[in-house]
Structures are given as structure tokens and as C-alpha cells.
Design a protein around this motif. Structure first.
Motif, mmCIF file in Angstrom:
data_model
loop_
_atom_site.group_PDB
_atom_site.id
_atom_site.type_symbol
_atom_site.label_atom_id
_atom_site.label_comp_id
_atom_site.label_asym_id
_atom_site.label_seq_id
_atom_site.Cartn_x
_atom_site.Cartn_y
_atom_site.Cartn_z
ATOM 1 N N SER A 1 0.816 -1.225 0.000
ATOM 2 C CA SER A 1 0.000 0.000 0.000
ATOM 3 C C SER A 1 0.845 1.269 0.000
ATOM 4 C CB SER A 1 -0.980 -0.001 1.176
ATOM 5 O OG SER A 1 -0.278 -0.119 2.374
ATOM 6 N N THR A 2 2.164 1.125 0.132
ATOM 7 C CA THR A 2 3.013 2.325 0.096
ATOM 8 C C THR A 2 4.247 2.169 -0.794
ATOM 9 O OG1 THR A 2 4.194 1.513 2.044
ATOM 10 C CG2 THR A 2 2.402 3.066 2.451
ATOM 11 N N CYS B 1 -0.436 1.012 -6.003
ATOM 12 C CA CYS B 1 -0.459 0.441 -4.658
ATOM 13 C C CYS B 1 -1.804 -0.228 -4.404
ATOM 14 C CB CYS B 1 -0.184 1.530 -3.625
ATOM 15 S SG CYS B 1 1.534 2.081 -3.708
ATOM 16 N N TYR B 2 -1.812 -1.171 -3.496
ATOM 17 C CA TYR B 2 -3.052 -1.881 -3.180
ATOM 18 C C TYR B 2 -2.975 -2.434 -1.765
ATOM 19 C CZ TYR B 2 -0.167 -5.936 -4.499
ATOM 20 O OH TYR B 2 0.835 -6.862 -4.587
ATOM 21 N N SER B 3 -4.132 -2.922 -1.316
ATOM 22 C CA SER B 3 -4.186 -3.474 0.035
ATOM 23 C C SER B 3 -5.150 -4.649 0.041
ATOM 24 C CB SER B 3 -4.664 -2.410 1.015
ATOM 25 O OG SER B 3 -6.019 -2.143 0.752
#
Ligand SMILES: Nc1ncnc2c1ncn2[C@@H]1O[C@H](COP(=O)(O)OP(=O)(O)O[C@H]2O[C@H](CO)[C@@H](O)[C@H](O)[C@H]2O)[C@@H](O)[C@H]1O
Length: 648
Positions: free
Chosen positions: A417-418, A425-427
Motif C-alpha cells: 500500500s506504500t 499500490c493496493y491493500s
């Protein structure tokens, strides 16, 4: 025979206090000893106490080192010394120990720590953990390593020595990392490190070598870089395109000597670390440290209260050189046995070869106070003939001080995510960025852009350990299916050539990136669906941990740390039971079982989307932070200080 000794040391005015010790552990031997108390101004109010004793056996006396414990009758020192009571099993006070102030020798930690009245250098913090408050002892920790990211890295050792020290510092320990200052063509890596303008003389290899020290304080850690011309050469820390450097024994001997001097001579943040520190020697390159403490320092009363831990990241590399090189190591002649290594007959080069060698890692195993390996599975494997690389019997004999602690990962560097190296970015709550990472990777590699085509990745050193040959030999079979494969690595030329050859023959499905490239490794970790790790042995393995964090499902050989960290998917497990798994482990390590495990993974990816998403999410939610490992290291630190030094 009675003897009274005191050991002068730099900048200390001496005060001697008689301290008679009767030690019942030497039956039939009259034991007489003294502790010499040296109080003075190392820095402000720092003190140290040193104990020496002699055993008398009628044949003259022999020096033995003991801590001042047992039935001792201590006299209080006359002034200015803080003593803590030592108690026996019944709680009776049997002695006192000095609490040096060096432990509060840094203003950065001064605010958070307070001296504790029952142990050397022990600082006690009240750590709030939920409702309860638990006391924690903090230590002066000195990592010694041939690599530490981001300053130097060729593999997982660099990752661990770049992030575990930070995690320990965050938990209140005073932490120094000592590693070489290598040549950096970019002039960026060591740009913030300043010359401390302290030099140390190292007596080894038949002469005197002078080393310098550079220092950077970052992320709560004192990063110390040893400066010497032998580190200033192109290539990796260990070699160049012509192979391993011929003088690696010299280069890492220097590192070990310099690291032992560092806590004594470097005023980091204004204060030295002092003698009561805990050395964490990593792999063979740092393996002389425990031996030097025992052989070079303790006989002169220095480092009597230090402890050492050897951390084995990879037992396959032991620092073995011809026996004749022993004299180069700067050790007293009497310590040869600690390094002695005799090759079995079958491994000798010719009939007259006596097979005699010195083995640096072995010497660490026989002198360190504790031994740590980087997973529990591997800690067992190295005690077996198959995994012990000739050291299994020795390691078995020290099983009681051998602990396996699974590595954590740097969640800041490896965070989807960073992550600044990946295009989207993803989560775990929004996986759309991962699909974009896959498309971007296919584009970057020049592969057909096919979001639904299973993409299998491999990242690692190209050597026998990593089972690259198994993967490369399986690749033509795998490429019969509708998949894509990308491999990133550098190492043995035969594998690099094999990768180039495969790429030239399967251009639309296979890419082999020969080289070492950290941003690309992040993009492959994020962009692939599956990560293959057919390692022959794997002490811990980090790439499978990174992969899981990035929702990339690992398919790994059932060995060492891979077996400990990847749980095979069970489609029939009750949902939410936590038993569903995070990937696949396969065994035996053959081309056929690798192909079949990867086909099961590809089938699940293609035909069972909900199951796949579950696999991804469970991996992403797995707690792989250093926090957990750091608490286990702290337990080992405590154990190390409970016992007297194992050697010396
Ligand atoms: N070509 C390339 N380009 C960019 N990055 C690359 C790369 N090749 C490898 N890497 C990186 O190097 C690291 C490799 O770590 P591993 O733990 O998998 O293996 P290694 O065998 O080096 O470490 C040893 O020490 C570690 C730490 O204890 C143990 O986990 C492991 O089992 C043991 O063998 C990863 O960060 C990976 O991304």
C-alpha cells in the motif's frame, strides 16, 4: 597460591577492592580469587568490575575466569559504586554486582531507561502491554555482519541485518551494527556516514592493519562502517565476475577485530557501548567474534561480562581455509583447536592430503554463548547429517543453547500500500492495484499483456541452494500450459546462460532477467500471481514472506523455513478455521512434483477464483513483522546473560 590482579584500562583511574571468591564447582581444587574493582571516569560515572580467580592444584596455578558468584564474601567498594545484590536459590544475598553507568551512556535512551539494582548493565523499562505492565531488560547490542541493507545487500542476510536491529532499537535496546564500508560507485549509500576519526590497529596476517570507522545514526541504530582499502573494490561484498575474492578470510578477520574494538573505542552519541554488550555475529564472516572475546580479550580481563550469539543464516558457507592460515587470524596459538577442522577422507584432494583446515563458523559454534538459526525447522535440520554440512554432531552437542527464530520482514519496505517501486499500490481491502501491477509488469518485460494468464515468478540467487536447476528443467513442461514465467536472479553462469537460452526460445511466455535489481524484485513480487521457491534447503527464506504480503501465492519446497511459513491450501477446510492455507508446499524436490504443485496452483487460480482470493488475503493478513521475532530474540538475550560466558 593467591594472586591479586587488576587490569588497567584506558582512561580509568584504579581503585582495588579485595574480593575473595570460594567456588565450590571445582571439587578438589582450592579456589582463590579476587575481583578488582576499577572505578573511574570512562565517561561521567561509568564503572566496571572484573573478576579473576586461580585454581591451585599442586602443579602450579592456572587461570580460570569466573563471575563473582557462589559463596562469595564481598566487601563493599569504598565509594561511588552502585552495587546490586546477587541471590542464591533461597533468596539469600550471596554477592553483589556492579551496575555500570555505561548502559545509560547515550542521551537518546537516557530518558526512557533507568538503572536496575540487580544486574550488570541492566536497564529496566516498564513496558505497557494492554492491561498488564511487564518489565523488560534492555541491552547494548552489537550486530556484526558482512552486509546490512540498504548499505550493502546481496541477499537475505542484508535484509535481516538491515531490519532486525531497527526493530530491537525500537524496543529500547541500544543497537550498533558493524559492517564494512564497501566501494559504492553511486556515492549514495554511505553519503550520510561520517568519519568518527578513531582508528584501531589490528594485528593479523603478519602485520598491523589500521582500520577507520564511519558512523551514521539512523532509525534509532548506530550504523558503523569499518573502513579499510580491502573493502574498496568493484563487485559484491564477496567477489566479482572472476569469482570469490581470494582474501576474504583477511577482509572478514579485519571486520571481526574491528567490531570487537568498536564498543570500547567509539564514542557514539558521546558515549561508548562499553564492555557489557551482547555481540550478535552473523554467519561465518562474523564468526571470529565469539572466539576473539574468549581468546584475545577475556584473558586480559576485558569483555568478561559480554556475551555472544552466533546467528546461522546459512550453514553451507563456513569460512573454511587451509590450516596454515590459523596464524594469520590474530589469535593466540592455544586456540587452534577451536577452529580445527579435518575433512573426511573422501573430501581430500589427494592421498597425502591430511585434510586439515580451519573453519571459522565451527569456531563460533564452539565458543558462542547461544546459537540462533532463522527458523525452527532449520534449527532441527542442521542437527541432522543431511542438513548439518558436517557440523551436525557439534550442533547436536549444543542443542540446549540452539534456538530457531523465524525471520520477520521490514513492513515499511515491503508494503504494497506504500511501495514506491510498484506502479499501483493496493491493500487487502482493495486488490485492484495488483491487477494493474501485473499488466505493468507484462508490459515492462515485453510479454503479451494478458491479465487472466497465470504469471509465475522466481527471485533469488542463482545457485544450487535455490533449486534453480529444478525450476529451469521444469520450465519447458510448464510452458506447454497457458502460463507465463519470469525469473530474476544472478549467480552461477550456467544458470544465467540457461535463463537466456530459455528466453530466446520461448519469447512469448518466458523472461529471464539476469542481474540484481531491487525495484524489479518488488515489481515481480507485486505483479505475479504465484511465486515458486524450489529451494533444496532454506534456512528461512524471505521471498515467500514478501510474496504473501503482496497477495502472491507461494509454491515452495517442503523444507526449513519454507515449511514453517507456508501452509498448504486445503480446499475442504472449514472457512474461517484458519486451516485453509496460504500456498502450497511440495515434496520430494523433483521436477515432476514441482510441475504438479504449480499445476494445482494454476488450476486453482484459473478455476476457483473465490478460493484464490482467500489464499491471497490470508497471506496478506499474516503477521510477519519483526516484532514477534524481536521478542524471541530478547528471550535468548536474557538466557545468554543468565549463564556465565561459555568460553574464555
Ligand atoms: N537478483 C535479485 N535482485 C534483487 N533482489 C534479489 C535478487 N536475488 C535475491 N534478491 C533478494 O535477496 C533476498 C534473498 O533472501 P532469501 O532469504 O530468500 O535468501 P538468501 O539465501 O540470500 O538468505 C539467507 O539468509 C536469509 C536471512 O536469514 C534466510 O532467509 C535464507 O533462508 C538464507 O538462505 C530477498 O530480499 C530477495 O528479494
Amino acid at each position: 597460591m593467591e594472586a591479586l590482579h587488576f587490569m588497567p584500562s584506558k582512561n580509568l583511574s584504579l581503585k582495588l577492592v579485595e574480593h575473595r571468591v570460594f567456588d565450590s564447582s571445582f571439587s578438589g581444587v582450592r579456589q582463590v580469587g579476587f575481583a578488582s574493582l576499577l572505578s573511574g571516569k570512562r565517561k561521567e560515572n561509568s564503572f566496571c568490575v572484573r573478576a579473576r580467580s586461580y585454581k591451585e592444584d599442586g602443579n602450579g596455578s592456572e587461570f580460570v575466569s569466573r563471575r563473582s558468584s557462589g559463596n562469595s564474601q564481598n566487601k563493599e567498594p569504598e565509594e561511588g559504586v552502585l552495587l546490586g545484590a546477587e541471590r542464591d536459590d533461597t533468596g539469600s544475598v550471596v554477592g553483589f554486582q556492579l551496575i555500570p553507568h555505561s548502559a545509560i551512556s547515550d542521551e537518546r535512551i537516557l530518558e526512557t531507561q533507568e538503572t536496575e539494582a540487580n544486574g550488570f548493565d541492566k536497564l529496566s523499562e516498564e513496558i505497557e502491554t494492554g492491561d498488564t505492565i511487564s518489565p523488560r531488560t534492555t541491552y547494548n547490542v552489537v550486530f556484526v555482519t558482512s552486509e546490512a541493507a540498504p548499505y550493502s545487500k546481496t541477499g537475505g542476510l542484508g535484509d535481516v541485518c538491515g531490519s532486525l536491529p531497527v526493530a530491537l532499537a525500537a524496543r529500547g535496546h541500544r543497537v550498533m551494527v558493524v559492517s564494512p564500508k564497501y566501494l559504492d560507485p553511486s556515492d549514495k549509500k554511505f553519503a550520510n556516514a561520517v568519519d568518527i576519526e578513531r582508528r584501531a590497529k589490528v594485528y593479523c596476517f603478519g602485520g598491523v592493519q589500521e582500520v577507520g570507522f564511519f558512523h551514521e545514526y539512523r532509525a534509532g541504530v548506530d550504523w558503523v562502517f569499518v573502513d579499510h582499502p580491502s573493502y574498496q573494490r568493484p563487485g559484491t561484498p564477496y567477489g566479482d565476475t572472476y569469482g570469490a575474492f581470494g582474501d576474504n578470510q583477511f577482509r572478514f578477520t579485519l571486520l571481526c577485530h574491528a567490531a570487537c574494538e568498536a564498543p570500547l573505542v567509539l564514542p557514539l552519541g558521546g558515549y561508548t557501548y562499553g564492555e557489557k554488550c551482547l555481540f550478535i555475529a552473523n554467519d561465518w564472516h562474523a564468526g571470529l567474534v565469539p572466539v576473539l572475546l574468549a581468546a584475545k580479550y577475556r584473558p586480559h580481563g576485558v569483555y568478561k561480562d559480554a556475551r555472544s550469539i552466533i546467528v546461522i543464516h546459512n550453514l553451507a558457507h563456513q569460512g573454511v581455509e587451509p590450516a596454515i592460515t590459523y596464524k594469520n587470524l590474530g589469535l593466540p596459538p592455544g586456540w587452534y583447536k577451536a577452529l580445527e577442522w579435518v575433512f573426511p577422507t573422501w573430501a581430500r584432494t589427494h592421498a597425502l592430503d591430511p585434510g586439515e583446515a580451519v573453519n571459522v563458523l565451527k569456531s563460533a559454534i564452539v565458543t558462542a554463548d547461544r546459537i540462533v538459526t532463522v527458523s525452527q525447522g532449520y534449527s532441527w535440520e542442521i542437527t541432522t547429517p543431511e542438513g548439518g554440512y558436517g557440523l551436525h554432531e557439534l550442533l547436536t552437542s549444543r542443542k540446549s543453547v540452539l534456538t530457531g527464530i523465524t525471520n520477520g520482514i521490514d513492513n515499511n519496505e515491503w508494503n504494497p500500500s506504500t511501495d514506491e517501486h510498484i506502479p499501483s499500490c493496493y491493500s487487502v481491502d482493495d486488490l485492484s492495484g495488483k491487477a494493474e501491477c501485473k499488466i505493468a509488469l507484462q508490459k515492462e518485460l515485453g510479454l503479451p499483456i494478458r491479465p487472466d494468464c497465470p504469471l509465475i515468478g522466481f527471485i533469488g540467487r542463482l545457485d544450487y541452494q535455490k533449486g534453480v536447476d529444478i525450476l529451469l528443467s521444469a520450465t519447458p513442461d510448464l510452458l506447454q500450459d497457458d502460463i507465463q514465467i519470469v525469473m530474476l536472479g544472478s549467480g552461477e553462469k550456467q544458470y544465467e546462460d540457461w535463463m537466456r537460452h530459455l528466453e530466446s526460445t520461448c519469447k512469448d511466455k518466458y523472461r529471464g532477467w539476469v542481474g540484481f535489481n531491487v525495484p524489479i524484485s518488488h515489481r515481480i513480487t507485486a505483479g505475479c500471481d504465484i511465486l515458486a521457491m524450489p529451494s533444496r534447503f532454506e534456512p528461512c527464506g524471505l521471498n515467500q514472506l514478501y510474496a504473501m504480503r503482496y497477495g502472491t501465492v507461494p509454491v515452495v519446497h517442503h523444507t526449513g523455513g519454507l515449511r514453517d511459513t507456508v501452509q498448504t491450501f486445503d480446499p475442504y477446510a472449514k472457512e474461517g478455521s484458519g486451516e485453509e492455507g496460504t500456498g502450497w508446499t511440495f515434496s520430494p524436490l523433483t521436477k515432476e512434483s514441482l510441475v504438479s504443485a504449480l499445476r494445482v496452483a494454476v488450476g486453482t487460480y484459473s478455476k476457483h477464483k473465490p478460493s484464490w482470493e482467500g489464499l491471497m488475503k490470508r497471506g496478506m493478513e499474516k503477521n510477519t513483522s519483526w516484532e514477534n521475532a524481536a521478542t524471541q530474540y530478547e528471550q535468548v538475550f536474557d538466557w545468554a546473560f543468565i549463564d556465565p560466558p561459555y568460553a574464555g
